[in-house]
Write a protein that holds these residues in place. Structure first.
Motif, PDB file in Angstrom:
ATOM      1  N   VAL A  64      14.239  20.390  -9.427  1.00 45.36           N
ATOM      2  CA  VAL A  64      13.903  19.895 -10.767  1.00 45.36           C
ATOM      3  C   VAL A  64      12.411  19.576 -10.857  1.00 45.36           C
ATOM      4  O   VAL A  64      11.744  19.948 -11.824  1.00 45.36           O
ATOM      5  N   LYS A  65      11.895  18.919  -9.853  1.00 49.81           N
ATOM      6  CA  LYS A  65      10.470  18.554  -9.854  1.00 49.81           C
ATOM      7  C   LYS A  65       9.586  19.795  -9.966  1.00 49.81           C
ATOM      8  O   LYS A  65       8.584  19.785 -10.677  1.00 49.81           O
ATOM      9  N   ASN A  66       9.968  20.858  -9.306  1.00 45.01           N
ATOM     10  CA  ASN A  66       9.123  22.043  -9.250  1.00 45.01           C
ATOM     11  C   ASN A  66       9.389  23.074 -10.346  1.00 45.01           C
ATOM     12  O   ASN A  66       8.525  23.908 -10.610  1.00 45.01           O
ATOM     13  N   TYR A  67      10.566  23.034 -10.967  1.00 46.47           N
ATOM     14  CA  TYR A  67      10.910  24.120 -11.886  1.00 46.47           C
ATOM     15  C   TYR A  67      11.353  23.689 -13.280  1.00 46.47           C
ATOM     16  O   TYR A  67      11.477  24.523 -14.159  1.00 46.47           O
ATOM     17  N   ASP A  68      11.599  22.411 -13.494  1.00 47.99           N
ATOM     18  CA  ASP A  68      12.059  21.948 -14.810  1.00 47.99           C
ATOM     19  C   ASP A  68      10.876  21.735 -15.740  1.00 47.99           C
ATOM     20  O   ASP A  68      10.488  20.610 -16.024  1.00 47.99           O
ATOM     21  N   LYS A  69      10.307  22.804 -16.225  1.00 42.75           N
ATOM     22  CA  LYS A  69       9.083  22.733 -17.030  1.00 42.75           C
ATOM     23  C   LYS A  69       9.300  22.117 -18.409  1.00 42.75           C
ATOM     24  O   LYS A  69       8.365  21.653 -19.043  1.00 42.75           O
TER      25      LYS A  69
END
Length: 84
Positions: A64-69
């Protein structure tokens, strides 16, 4: 890895993808690292992903931190507060 294969290659969640709309609220109980949530991401307005297993929750948080834009996820690991 087998789980991803079931979802993306074998179409385990295809029926859910057929639901009309792009403003759904998704509740993913037992989210693991978010496979179902990511499968439904473009149809969701908000995603509640709940995962009680600590290691799986860490993977979920990383994803989530890296891909939940679009900041759609609200996370809970049951044993502590919710993360957003």
């Amino acid at each position: 890895m087998e789980f991803w294969k079931e979802i993306f290659e074998q179409g385990e969640y295809k029926q859910a993808r057929d639901i009309e709309g792009d403003d759904l609220t998704i509740i993913d109980i037992g989210a693991l690292s978010g496979e179902f949530s990511w499968w439904m991401y473009d149809k969701a307005k908000r995603i509640y992903a709940i995962e009680p297993h600590k290691e799986s929750f860490k993977e979920l948080m990383y994803n989530v931190k890296n891909y939940d834009k679009e900041s759609k996820f609200i996370l809970s690991n049951i044993w502590s507060i919710c993360y957003r």
